[in-house]
Each structure stands twice: as structure tokens, then as C-alpha cells.
Write a protein that holds these residues in place. Structure first.
Motif, PDB file in Angstrom:
ATOM      1  N   GLY A 401       0.696  -1.211  -0.181  1.00  0.00           N
ATOM      2  CA  GLY A 401      -0.047   0.040  -0.132  1.00  0.00           C
ATOM      3  C   GLY A 401       0.812   1.306   0.084  1.00  0.00           C
ATOM      4  O   GLY A 401       1.843   1.318  -0.790  1.00  0.00           O
ATOM      5  N   GLU A 402       0.456   2.219   0.925  1.00  0.00           N
ATOM      6  CA  GLU A 402       1.236   3.641   0.948  1.00  0.00           C
ATOM      7  C   GLU A 402       2.699   3.292   1.122  1.00  0.00           C
ATOM      8  O   GLU A 402       3.355   4.275   1.331  1.00  0.00           O
ATOM      9  CB  GLU A 402       0.312   4.543   1.784  1.00  0.00           C
ATOM     10  N   PHE A 403       3.125   2.344   1.881  1.00  0.00           N
ATOM     11  CA  PHE A 403       4.470   2.083   2.403  1.00  0.00           C
ATOM     12  C   PHE A 403       5.277   1.637   1.182  1.00  0.00           C
ATOM     13  O   PHE A 403       6.593   1.240   1.347  1.00  0.00           O
ATOM     14  CB  PHE A 403       4.307   1.191   3.582  1.00  0.00           C
ATOM     15  N   ASN A 404       4.764   1.558   0.100  1.00  0.00           N
ATOM     16  CA  ASN A 404       5.614   0.712  -1.023  1.00  0.00           C
ATOM     17  C   ASN A 404       6.727   1.720  -1.205  1.00  0.00           C
ATOM     18  O   ASN A 404       6.625   2.866  -1.065  1.00  0.00           O
ATOM     19  CB  ASN A 404       4.889   0.970  -2.272  1.00  0.00           C
ATOM     20  N   SER A 406       9.287   1.992   0.904  1.00  0.00           N
ATOM     21  CA  SER A 406       9.955   2.413   2.040  1.00  0.00           C
ATOM     22  C   SER A 406      11.020   1.348   2.421  1.00  0.00           C
ATOM     23  O   SER A 406      10.864   0.182   2.223  1.00  0.00           O
ATOM     24  CB  SER A 406       8.693   2.518   3.313  1.00  0.00           C
ATOM     25  N   TYR A 418       0.327   3.881  11.970  1.00  0.00           N
ATOM     26  CA  TYR A 418      -0.883   3.817  11.503  1.00  0.00           C
ATOM     27  C   TYR A 418      -1.969   2.881  11.858  1.00  0.00           C
ATOM     28  O   TYR A 418      -3.070   3.193  11.658  1.00  0.00           O
ATOM     29  CB  TYR A 418      -0.488   3.109   9.709  1.00  0.00           C
TER      30      TYR A 418
END
Length: 873
Positions: A401-404, A406, A418
Motif C-alpha cells: 500500500g502506501e508504504f511501497n 519504504s 498507522y
């Protein structure tokens, strides 16, 4: 200083240890030599050995432990400390009760008979105990206060009762704490494979102190690092996240703890322990019979079998499903044998792409494997990254998700934040340490001082009614229920609060409770009105030097640290840690003959049946393996202390166990080395009795001590004060008794070989040798001290002080070796550098005599050891 003999008759030239030792063992108690001082004007020193279980006989391991501590205590007395050196008995426990069942006797009779026997054996060793401090944990005078301490835990909310799956010893028929089960899943005492059983049990909340127990290991600078590491690993701190996975069709959630929140997007299944209370709830109707069967099978497995890395991981689906809250995906709920309800939350998230165990299990069960972290060099592969094994290292996050993109290590905290923001997780610190299960279903232990009332619930026994004493009219069956439960007149009592008929608790306390505070009671052992006077205990504690086996690194030491902190928080103590320095002595090993050819287990052969020059099995003629192994009756390699004492004397036994090896190393028993120490004591005896016979009165002129007239006197004084310095350094650093005794031997040789036996310096040397021998061989030292004219005990004399001026010398003795063998010595200037030492050695007659035209290949100089070695061909 004047040294005069009280008895001018010639002393016996023969050393008679039996007569000398019996004499002083009778005299010392009459003189109160070892009593603990009451004045507080001197610095204190508390020397303590781990007290023994009264099994009836001392073994050589006891002799080593107690002799080490005794030498330490004696040195500190002579150095001006007030010393507390007590002894007692860890006297409750299963062996006494098992002996009662076997021999139809009462545990108390068996125990006190053994105590009497062991006390007599300890006294034969000349150990400087203050027997006025003696205690036995099975005495009502002691366990009254053990029960009082339990009530302190109860009042503090640190003692509670609950039903739990416990470790059950099928042989000893009792519950065991986790720490009492070894790495193979066996009972620490009986050796039986431990079973799981559900019982209502008492626990102490040691987990409330987990962080402090871990953090305060840094304060223990006097402890071996390996012991601190063992405790840290047992406490097992883990930092990570608590996450909740909603169950499909239910309001409840499955909580898991993970140290790898960065892998949460790769969760493809959730596992519950078979014993987890949610297991029957999530199991679908069509899976119920299979799940019940699996749970029964797992219940018969030991914890070791379930968690062993080399065993196949078994599991079945429950039919239930959970939701990964990070992805919204439904994932199956399984139960497996490798997840234990007692550890963590009793549930784990399955991340097969990034956990080795999960990877193996997922492949076996055909479960999905989802990659969410890749090595930095494979970042562009994303979905197409193929795994041959789990990738468990840090990397770049993908499919997350939005952590791709990192960094996975840096993303851990962001993922926790989160989860907290979304309401399905939070940061958590977790410990491997479990609360301490203290209930035991046996008689010979301290009764737990509570009463169960149908109206009031659990009611503590009032303090004025302590101790709750063990009844004597008990039948010992060993059937697994406490024998106390059968004594109705003892069990049935009125409730202290409301008077309603009630029942006493029939479980007794784990014997590790007794040993978790005994060191505090020693400071005020005869106090009938209090557990101890806090002022006295705070004065003596912490223990300055504690000596015992490495086998207690987790159990006893961790529990003692826990008790100290709780009693501190109850206002009874003003310190954080009980033991300032810890010495874990090595084992005593005996020569062992083994026939490995026998079917099944190897067979041990008694040494008296074996020819040591040609070791063969007397029955089969097969060759035997010869090794040193820890002494035990089962290996037929033990040596009874009384045999050694009867033959050589206690001082010889003490000298051997101190000289043979450094205290922290294993010691190999060797009769020849025992005889060597006996011969040394005989030499000392002859040396000093010869001095006494030739000096009816000896006056020491201090000016002659400080200004020797001849080189020989100067050399002798140098040898005397070198010995003082070296022995003192050995004893004050790491208690290197072996090298200290070596220095005494050197001093003895110097006194024997000198030509100035009529000088004041020689008298000083005799005086010094006896003083420094006293901690190691107290009986012979006391006898010789009296023979040279002293009225006061050598053990009350002051430790000799080194004169730095005596250490300064114009010349040193240089040892010359040829191919590693000593061939002679020469005198050279003391300030010589290595090249000058080589030069003097080359020019010496010693080297010239041995070369005889041969070629010198190499010259090795060791200045610190004052050695030059010539390698010649």
C-alpha cells in the motif's frame, strides 16, 4: 615485635593432621573465633555460599564451593573487615517426601538426621561459619516468615490464583515452574518428560518486574557475563506491535504480537494455539470433529516436541476466517502444534514469505505466499520476485500500500502509528518471562497461608496466626494430590473474616521460595518478632561475595533478585540487588571408565574393578573409554570427602581443591595432586618446627628488616614481600587461589634454601608464611602460629603488608632454557632491556656448556617472565 614460644618443649617433627584438626575444631567454638561481630566501626564483608539441600552426605562439589567461600571470608577477616559468614539448609523438597514414602518415615526425621550428619562433615573441614546464624527452611521459625512474605506479595497484588495449563511431572506427581523444565522438556529433578495439565494454581507476578530485572543487569558488574546473558535471554524482551485481526462473522478479534510489523501486508493466514479459547468459536461445524481430534493429539505432546525446529509442523484449518486489517483481505484461521497458548497472545500471524517456519509450513499446506519485502537490488522486480526460501532481512517494501518503496526497518514505526490511528494496533513490549507458578501438590513445603471461604473468597491467614504449621499425622501416598488435603482436622477451619466453615489451601510453596530470601534472614537469624530487623539487614546487605553453581543462573538468582525488589518496594530494604559479586565455581570431575559397546546406554564401570594401565571391561574384556566427567554415584567416579580427610586431613583437601584449578574452571580429581599438597604441608611443618627447635626466642629488629645487611638477606626479604604482593593481588582480583598457593610454595622454598636462618628477616618470613597459609589450611596454620609463640589466633591476626622498598632489587635471576627446557639461571642487572638479557644469556657459562658447537637457530626473550630460550640444532 617479639616472638616467643609458650611451650619450650620441642614440637613433634611429624605432621599429624588428625590430632591438630580435632584440637582446633574443638577450641575455635569455645573461643568464639568465627562469631559475627556486632560493632559497626569496621567495613563489612558478607561472604555466602549457596546453602545445600541436606541429602545426608557432602560431595566434593560441596567441599570446593564451601572452601572457596571460607578462604575469602578468612582473608577479609585478617584484612580488617567485620565478616558475616553463615550456613543453613534448603531443607524442604521432594526428596524428603519421596524418602518418607519409600522408607515409611517422616520427612522431618529424615531431614533433620541428614542435617546433623552434614553439619558434622562441614565442621570437619574447618569452615569458619557462625553457627549461631544457622537456619533450616523447614523449621516453623523460618517458614513462618516465608508465609509472612507471601502475604506481603498478596497485599501488593503480586500473588494470585488462576486455572492454567501447567507442567506436570508424572514421576514426582507435582507441578513444575517453566524454569524447572529443561531444554529437552524434562523435569529438572526426576528427568521425566513433562506433561501438560489444567489445574488451579498460585502464581507470583514476576512479569511486573521484567523490565527492571533486565535493566538492572547492568548494575551487576561483579557477575560473570554469561550469567547475565542467560538471565537476559530468559527474560526475553521483544519490542514490536500488538495487532488485531477481526474474525469474519463475529465481534471478537484475534490479537497477535509481532516484532515484524513491516511484514503485515504479507499475512496470508492466522494461527491459533489449539488451547486458545477462540479455537472452538472460530471452528465451523464441518470441521469440529477433526479439530477436536487434533487438539487431543497435541495435548499429549510436550512443549519441546511442539516447538522443536527439526520436527514437522502439524496443523489443520478451523474453517473460520479473519480479516487482515491492513489489506481488508479474508485469510484462513488455522490451529497448529507449534503455537503455544502460554506464550505471547497464543496466536501468530503467518507471513510465509518472510519467516522461515511459516515458509516451510505454507509450502507443506499449500497456503499463499505473498512477498512484501525485497532486497534493495531486487526492488524493480516487485510482484515477480520468486522465493526459494524466506527472505528475513531488511529491504525495500513492496505490495504494501502506501508504504511501497519504504525501507522496511524505518517503516516499522510508521506502520505501528498507522495501526494506532486506525484503531487496530499499538506499540507493545513483550517478554518471554512468564509469571512464577509456585503451587506444589506435596506435603514437605511451606503451606500457602490462605483460607478459602464460600462467602469471602480467598482470605489471608492473620499474621498473628502464623506459622500455618504442617500437621504430623499425614499419610504419604505420592498420588499427585497434596497429602494435606486428606487431613480434615487441619483443612477445615472457620473463616478468619466471617466465621463461616472454610478450608485451608492445601498446596505448598515451591522450595525456590525458601531460597529466594534466606540471605536476608541470615543477617538477623534469631529475630522472633520480625522477618528481620531492616537496619541490620540493610547494614550487611548486599552480599559482597556469593559462591555457587552455574546451574542456578536462572532459577535461584532471578527469583532472589525479584524478591529483593519486591521487599524493597514494601519498605523493608534500601538496595536494589542482593548479590554484589558472583563466583560460579566449576564442577569437580572424576576419572570415568565407560564401555560404549554395550547395547543401549553406555555402561559405567567402577574404577576399583579396572586396571588403570590396561582399562578393560572386567566382564567382557572390551576396551574402555577413559575420560573426566562430573562426579556422580551413577558413574562410579565419585570420591567421598571423608575418605580424603581420613587419609590426608581437611587442610590437604582444602589445599587441593583451591590449587588444582582456578575456581571458575572444572577441576579434575587426581590422587597424585592430593598427595602433592600433603607433601607440601609436611614440608611447611618441618620448616617451621625446625625454626622453633632452633629459636627458643626470636626478636625482630625492625631496622634490620628495613635495611638488610647482606645480599642474601636482601634477596630473602625481596622474596618475602614479592610473595605478599602476589598472594594479595591474586586474592583481591579474581580469587586466583591456585596461583596464590604457588606463591606460598615459592616462599617456602626461599626460606628452605636461604643461608640466613638466624636473621630477623628469616623470622619475618616464617611469620609471613604462616599468616598467608591460614585462609587455605587453617588448622596447621593455627598450630604453627601457636608454636612460634603467639597467644591470639592466627585468624585474628592482621594480613601482612607489602613493603614496596623490599621489591626493589639490583639484580634479577634470569632463567635460561635450551629448546624449552630449563638448564640453569644467572644473575643479571634488574634494569636490563630484552637485548641486554639476550647478551648476558649468550655470555653465560650455562649456554656455552650446552651448545657444544651446535647452531643457535633462534633466541626468544620473555622479559616479564625473566626467561631467555635458545632454540638450537
Amino acid at each position: 615485635m617479639t616472638i616467643e614460644r609458650n611451650d619450650h618443649s620441642s614440637p613433634n617433627s611429624n605432621y599429624n593432621p588428625k590430632a591438630i584438626e580435632e584440637k582446633w575444631q574443638k577450641t575455635w567454638p569455645e573461643q568464639g573465633i568465627d562469631q559475627t561481630p556486632t560493632e559497626t566501626d569496621k567495613p563489612k564483608f558478607y561472604a555466602l555460599s549457596m546453602f545445600p539441600y541436606p541429602s545426608g552426605n557432602l560431595h566434593m562439589g560441596h567441599v570446593r564451593n564451601y572452601t572457596i567461600t571460607d578462604a575469602i571470608a578468612r582473608v577479609h577477616r585478617m584484612q580488617g573487615y567485620r565478616v558475616l559468614h553463615p550456613m543453613g539448609w534448603d531443607a524442604f523438597g521432594l526428596p524428603a517426601e519421596n524418602a518418607a514414602i519409600k522408607n515409611k518415615t517422616h520427612p522431618a526425621k529424615w531431614t533433620y538426621n541428614n542435617i546433623a550428619q552434614m553439619r558434622a562433615e562441614l565442621k570437619r573441614l574447618g569452615l569458619s561459619y557462625d553457627w549461631n546464624c544457622e537456619l533450616a527452611t523447614c523449621s516453623p521459625d523460618y517458614y513462618k516468615w516465608t508465609q509472612w512474605i507471601f502475604l506481603q506479595f498478596l497485599q501488593a497484588g503480586l500473588a494470585y490464583q488462576k486455572e492454567a495449563a501447567v507442567n506436570w511431572d508424572p514421576i514426582d506427581q507435582t507441578v513444575l515452574a517453566n524454569e524447572q523444565v529443561d531444554s529437552e522438556g524434562r523435569s529438572w529433578r526426576s528427568g521425566a518428560i513433562v506433561e501438560k495439565k489444567k489445574l488451579r494454581q498460585w502464581f507470583l507476578k514476576i512479569t511486573d518486574y521484567a523490565e527492571e530485572l533486565l535493566k538492572d543487569l547492568d548494575k551487576l558488574t561483579g557477575w560473570p557475563e554469561r550469567v547475565k546473558l542467560m538471565q537476559a535471554n530468559w527474560i526475553g524482551k521483544s519490542v514490536g506491535a500488538y495487532l488485531e485481526f477481526p474474525i469474519v462473522g463475529m465481534d471478537e478479534k484475534i490479537g497477535v504480537f509481532t516484532t515484524r510489523p513491516d511484514t503485515v501486508y504479507g499475512v496470508t493466514y492466522v494461527v491459533l494455539a489449539p488451547e486458545h479459547p477462540l479455537t472452538p468459536k472460530v471452528t465451523t461445524p464441518e470441521r469440529q470433529e477433526e479439530v477436536k481430534t487434533f487438539i487431543k493429539e497435541v495435548a499429549n505432546q510436550s512443549e519441546l516436541e511442539r516447538t522443536a525446529e527439526d520436527k514437522p509442523k502439524r496443523g489443520i484449518p478451523t474453517g473460520g476466517k479473519a480479516i487482515n486489517p491492513f489489506t481488508g483481505e479474508e485469510i484462513p484461521i488455522w490451529i497448529t502444534d507449534y503455537v503455544l497458548f502460554e506464550y505471547g497472545t497464543g496466536a501468530v500471524m503467518g507471513v510465509p514469505a518472510h519467516d522461515g517456519r511459516d515458509f516451510k509450513f505454507a509450502n507443506e499446506q499449500n497456503l499463499p505466499i505473498k512477498v512484501v519485502i525485497v532486497p534493495p537490488e531486487n526492488e524493480d522486480l516487485n510482484l515477480h520476485y520468486e522465493l526459494e526460501e524466506a527472505y528475513t532481512h531488511p529491504g525495500i517494501m513492496v505490495n504494501s500500500g502506501e508504504f511501497n518503496g519504504s525501507n522496511s526497518t524505518e517503516a516499522k514505526q510508521a506502520i505501528i502509528e498507522y495501526a494506532e490511528e486506525k484503531g487496530f494496533g499499538k506499540a507493545r513490549v513483550q517478554y518471554r518471562l512468564r509469571d512464577w507458578l509456585i503451587s506444589r501438590q506435596r506435603y514437605w513445603g511451606a503451606p500457602i497461608p490462605v483460607i478459602h471461604c464460600p462467602k469471602c473468597g480467598i482470605v489471608p491467614v492473620p499474621e498473628q496466626d502464623l506459622p500455618v504449621q504442617l500437621p504430623e499425622n499425614v499419610e504419604f501416598t505420592g498420588r499427585g494430590a497434596s497429602p494435606l488435603a486428606q487431613v480434615e482436622s487441619w483443612v477445615n477451619v472457620p473463616c478468619p473474616s466471617c466465621g463461616t466453615p472454610a478450608k485451608r489451601e492445601t498446596d505448598t510453596m515451591d522450595t525456590f521460595i525458601d531460597s529466594s530470601w534466606y540471605y536476608l534472614r541470615f543477617c538477623d537469624a534469631r529475630n522472633a518478632g520480625k522477618v528481620f530487623d531492616s537496619a541490620k539487614t540493610n547494614d550487611w546487605m548486599p552480599v559482597d561475595q556469593y559462591v555457587g553453581g552455574i546451574e542456578h543462573a536462572i532459577l535461584h538468582l532471578l527469583y532472589s533478585r525479584f524478591f529483593t525488589k519486591v521487599l524493597r518496594d514494601r519498605g523493608l530494604l534500601n538496595f536494589d540487588e542482593p548479590f554484589q559479586r558472583l563466583l560460579t565455581q566449576g564442577m569437580v570431575q572424576g576419572l570415568t571408565y565407560t564401555n560404549p559397546q554395550k547395547s543401549g546406554n553406555a555402561k559405567y564401570i567402577p574404577s576399583n574393578l579396572v586396571n588403570p594401565n590396561d582399562p578393560k571391561d572386567p566382564e567382557t574384556g572390551e576396551p574402555l573409554e577413559v575420560s573426566y566427567q562430573t562426579m556422580s554415584k551413577s558413574k562410579y567416579n565419585g570420591v567421598a570427602p571423608e575418605q580424603v580427610i581420613n587419609k590426608y586431613g581437611a587442610d590437604t583437601a582444602r589445599m587441593f581443591v583451591l590449587f588444582k584449578a582456578p575456581p571458575e574452571k572444572d577441576l579434575e580429581w587426581d590422587e597424585a595432586d592430593v598427595e602433592g599438597q600433603f607433601r607440601f604441608l609436611n614440608r611447611v611443618w618441618r620448616l617451621i618446627t625446625d625454626f622453633v627447635n632452633n629459636h627458643s626466642s626470636a626478636k625482630v629488629d625492625k631496622s634490620k628488616l628495613e635495611n638488610p645487611e647482606s645480599k642474601k638477606e636482601k634477596d630473602l626479604r625481596h622474596a618475602i614481600h614479592t610473595a605478599i604482593k602476589e598472594v594479595t593481588d591474586d586474592l583481591e582480583s579474581d580469587y586466583q587461589f591456585n596461583t596464590a598457593i604457588s606463591e606460598l610454595m615459592k616462599l617456602s622454598n626461599a626460606l628452605t634454601d636461604t643461608d640466613c636462618k638466624n636473621s630477623a628477616i628469616y623470622t619475618e618470613g616464617i611469620h609471613t608464611l604462616i599468616l598467608m597459609l591460614a585462609p587455605f589450611a587453617p588448622h596447621i596454620a593455627e598450630e604453627l602460629w601457636q608454636l612460634i609463640g603467639n597467644n591470639e589466633s592466627v585468624h585474628k591476626a592482621s594480613w601482612p603488608k607489602c613493603d614496596p622498598a623490599a621489591l626493589v632489587t639490583d639484580e634479577i635471576t634470569l632463567v635460561i632454557q635450551i629448546n624449552g627446557k630449563v638448564r640453569g639461571t644467572i644473575e643479571v642487572p634488574s634494569q636490563s632491556n630484552p637485548e641486554e638479557l639476550k647478551k648476558y644469556a649468550r655470555e653465560s657459562k650455562v649456554i656455552q656448556r650446552f651448545i657444544n658447537g651446535k647452531q643457535i637457530k633462534k633466541v626468544i626473550c620473555v622479559p616479564k617472565r625473566k626467561v631467555v630460550n635458545f632454540v638450537i640444532e
